[in-house]
Write a protein that holds these residues in place. Structure first.
Motif, PDB file in Angstrom:
ATOM      1  N   GLU A 143     -37.556   9.949  27.627  1.00 47.63           N
ATOM      2  CA  GLU A 143     -39.300  10.054  28.580  1.00 47.63           C
ATOM      3  C   GLU A 143     -39.784  10.239  27.658  1.00 47.63           C
ATOM      4  O   GLU A 143     -40.927   9.258  27.559  1.00 47.63           O
ATOM      5  N   LYS A 144     -40.002  11.648  26.079  1.00 45.88           N
ATOM      6  CA  LYS A 144     -40.563  10.744  25.636  1.00 45.88           C
ATOM      7  C   LYS A 144     -41.327   9.638  24.928  1.00 45.88           C
ATOM      8  O   LYS A 144     -42.244   9.182  24.285  1.00 45.88           O
ATOM      9  N   LYS A 147     -42.889   7.299  27.055  1.00 45.32           N
ATOM     10  CA  LYS A 147     -44.501   8.040  27.187  1.00 45.32           C
ATOM     11  C   LYS A 147     -45.321   7.690  26.400  1.00 45.32           C
ATOM     12  O   LYS A 147     -46.443   7.648  25.898  1.00 45.32           O
TER      13      LYS A 147
END
Length: 188
Positions: A143-144, A147
């Motif tokens: 997810e990082k 993002k």
């Protein structure tokens, strides 16, 4: 953690594999009808004031399914080994014949078998929790990356699906190991 998808998945898989190994090792320490060396791994002996693992102080022999002969390397440690074995959760009372200790494991009662199955289920759940924790950490890393726009959302979604498949595979391995241990415990 790595900063690319294959690296993240590889790290997650290696951690999950280690979790399976640890879970199986913990299962092997749960007593069944037969004596085995893994049952003695958690036993420490007070040897000259220092807690020392039993396998460093004595050799173990298994002449019969429920009989163990413990031969201390240092004869002066015999009484300390004897008391450590008596205080352990094996439920044994060692017989000291001067040179070695003879242990006869009591037959498992139905109640004791049920306790061991319950213990095995708890250890399996610990294994599942560890696998899911690894999945959670890997998912955060993925997810990082999404993002921070290092990878696209589609690639992130694909990576999460791969991660879920990996998690499912390792949780199934924990369940299979638990089923094998339950069968082993049920065998009289």
């Amino acid at each position: 953690m790595s900063d690319d998808i294959p690296g993240i998945l590889k790290d997650a898989e290696s951690k999950m594999a280690k979790t399976i190994d640890v879970t199986k090792e913990e299962f092997s320490a749960i007593r069944t009808g037969r004596a085995n060396a893994a049952m003695f791994q958690g036993i420490t002996v007070d040897y000259y004031g220092a807690p020392t693992p039993l396998n460093q102080l004595a050799s173990l022999q298994f002449p019969e399914a429920r009989t163990i002969i413990v031969t201390p390397y240092d004869k002066t440690a015999t009484s300390a080994i004897e008391s450590a074995l008596r205080d352990s959760d094996l439920g044994v009372n060692p017989t000291n014949n001067g040179d070695n200790l003879r242990l006869v494991l009591p037959a498992l009662t139905e109640e004791r078998r049920k306790e061991y199955v319950k213990l095995a289920k708890n250890k399996a759940e610990d294994g599942r929790i560890a696998v899911r924790g690894t999945r959670g950490n890997a998912k955060k890393s993925i997810e990082k990356l999404v993002k921070d726009k290092e990878i696209g959302e589609d690639e992130g979604t694909r990576a999460e699906k791969d991660l879920e498949a990996l998690t499912k595979k390792y949780i199934e391995q924990v369940d299979a190991a638990l089923a094998a241990k339950e069968t082993e415990l049920a065998t009289v």
